[in-house]
Design a protein around this motif. Structure first.
Motif, short mmCIF file in Angstrom:
data_model
loop_
_atom_site.label_atom_id
_atom_site.label_comp_id
_atom_site.label_asym_id
_atom_site.label_seq_id
_atom_site.Cartn_x
_atom_site.Cartn_y
_atom_site.Cartn_z
N THR A 3 -41.87 27.74 -16.12
CA THR A 3 -40.85 27.73 -17.18
C THR A 3 -39.46 27.46 -16.64
O THR A 3 -38.59 27.01 -17.39
N LEU A 4 -39.24 27.71 -15.36
CA LEU A 4 -37.92 27.43 -14.80
C LEU A 4 -37.63 25.93 -14.79
O LEU A 4 -36.49 25.51 -14.85
N LEU A 5 -38.65 25.12 -14.73
CA LEU A 5 -38.48 23.67 -14.78
C LEU A 5 -38.73 23.10 -16.16
O LEU A 5 -38.20 22.05 -16.50
N LEU A 6 -39.54 23.78 -16.96
CA LEU A 6 -39.90 23.25 -18.28
C LEU A 6 -38.69 23.20 -19.21
O LEU A 6 -38.45 22.17 -19.88
N TYR A 7 -37.91 24.25 -19.26
CA TYR A 7 -36.76 24.28 -20.18
C TYR A 7 -35.70 23.25 -19.81
O TYR A 7 -35.22 22.52 -20.69
N PRO A 8 -35.28 23.13 -18.56
CA PRO A 8 -34.27 22.11 -18.27
C PRO A 8 -34.77 20.69 -18.50
O PRO A 8 -34.03 19.85 -19.02
N LEU A 9 -36.02 20.41 -18.17
CA LEU A 9 -36.54 19.06 -18.38
C LEU A 9 -36.66 18.74 -19.86
O LEU A 9 -36.39 17.61 -20.29
N THR A 10 -37.06 19.73 -20.66
CA THR A 10 -37.11 19.52 -22.11
C THR A 10 -35.71 19.30 -22.67
O THR A 10 -35.51 18.44 -23.54
N GLY A 11 -34.73 20.05 -22.18
CA GLY A 11 -33.35 19.86 -22.62
C GLY A 11 -32.83 18.48 -22.28
O GLY A 11 -32.17 17.82 -23.10
N ILE A 12 -33.12 18.02 -21.08
CA ILE A 12 -32.68 16.68 -20.67
C ILE A 12 -33.39 15.62 -21.51
O ILE A 12 -32.79 14.63 -21.93
N GLY A 13 -34.68 15.84 -21.79
CA GLY A 13 -35.42 14.91 -22.63
C GLY A 13 -34.86 14.83 -24.04
O GLY A 13 -34.71 13.73 -24.61
N LEU A 14 -34.52 15.98 -24.62
CA LEU A 14 -33.94 15.99 -25.97
C LEU A 14 -32.59 15.27 -25.97
O LEU A 14 -32.27 14.52 -26.90
N PHE A 15 -31.80 15.50 -24.94
CA PHE A 15 -30.49 14.84 -24.86
C PHE A 15 -30.67 13.33 -24.79
O PHE A 15 -29.95 12.57 -25.46
N CYS A 16 -31.62 12.86 -23.99
CA CYS A 16 -31.84 11.42 -23.85
C CYS A 16 -32.36 10.80 -25.15
O CYS A 16 -31.94 9.70 -25.53
N ILE A 17 -33.26 11.50 -25.85
CA ILE A 17 -33.76 10.99 -27.13
C ILE A 17 -32.62 10.90 -28.15
O ILE A 17 -32.48 9.91 -28.87
N GLY A 18 -31.76 11.92 -28.18
CA GLY A 18 -30.62 11.89 -29.09
C GLY A 18 -29.65 10.79 -28.77
O GLY A 18 -29.12 10.12 -29.66
N ILE A 37 -29.59 16.63 -32.18
CA ILE A 37 -30.67 16.71 -31.18
C ILE A 37 -30.08 16.77 -29.78
O ILE A 37 -30.55 17.52 -28.92
N MET A 38 -29.02 15.99 -29.54
CA MET A 38 -28.35 16.05 -28.24
C MET A 38 -27.78 17.45 -27.99
O MET A 38 -27.88 17.99 -26.88
N GLY A 39 -27.19 18.03 -29.03
CA GLY A 39 -26.66 19.38 -28.90
C GLY A 39 -27.74 20.41 -28.61
O GLY A 39 -27.55 21.33 -27.81
N SER A 40 -28.90 20.24 -29.25
CA SER A 40 -30.01 21.15 -28.99
C SER A 40 -30.49 21.04 -27.55
O SER A 40 -30.86 22.04 -26.93
N GLY A 41 -30.47 19.83 -27.01
CA GLY A 41 -30.83 19.65 -25.61
C GLY A 41 -29.86 20.36 -24.68
O GLY A 41 -30.27 20.98 -23.69
N VAL A 42 -28.59 20.28 -24.99
CA VAL A 42 -27.58 20.97 -24.17
C VAL A 42 -27.75 22.48 -24.29
O VAL A 42 -27.66 23.20 -23.28
N PHE A 43 -28.03 22.97 -25.50
CA PHE A 43 -28.25 24.41 -25.67
C PHE A 43 -29.45 24.88 -24.87
O PHE A 43 -29.42 25.93 -24.24
N LEU A 44 -30.53 24.10 -24.90
CA LEU A 44 -31.72 24.47 -24.15
C LEU A 44 -31.46 24.46 -22.65
O LEU A 44 -31.95 25.32 -21.92
N LEU A 45 -30.66 23.51 -22.21
CA LEU A 45 -30.30 23.47 -20.79
C LEU A 45 -29.48 24.70 -20.40
O LEU A 45 -29.68 25.30 -19.34
N LEU A 46 -28.55 25.10 -21.28
CA LEU A 46 -27.75 26.29 -21.00
C LEU A 46 -28.60 27.56 -20.99
O LEU A 46 -28.39 28.45 -20.17
#
Length: 102
Positions: A3-18, A37-46
């Motif tokens: 999970t330490l890698l899953l959340y940041p990678l998902t956040g980066i993926g959401l940002f790229c899709i947005g 969607i980009m904002g959600s990716g940033v929130f997930l990364l944080l």
């Protein structure tokens, strides 16, 4: 994958899709959704930054930033929707390509 890698990678993926949708979609509502969607990716990364890795305690600062960011994002979305409705009422369509021609 943990999970330490899953959340940041998902956040980066959401940002790229947005970002992809923001650049390619001419409709203003789709652009607004892409920004959210980009904002959600940033929130997930944080949030992933606040997860306890080696240390036991969680850092409360990224969580506070995410909560504040959610409130700001809701307000900005409401304001953008009002602008989009006014543009659609004035021009008849809510697309950016039509605004550039007029």
């Amino acid at each position: 994958m943990n999970t330490l890698l899953l959340y940041p990678l998902t956040g980066i993926g959401l940002f790229c899709i947005g970002l992809y949708a923001l650049i390619l979609q001419p409709h203003l509502l789709r652009k607004l959704l892409a920004i959210n969607i980009m904002g959600s990716g940033v929130f997930l990364l944080l949030v992933s930054l606040s997860l306890p890795g080696i240390s036991v305690q969680q850092d409360p600062v990224p969580q506070a930033m995410v909560i504040t960011g959610i409130v700001v994002a809701i307000s900005a979305t409401a304001l953008a929707l009002v602008f989009m409705i006014k543009i659609a009422a004035k021009t008849g369509k809510a697309e950016l390509s039509n605004l550039e021609k007029e």
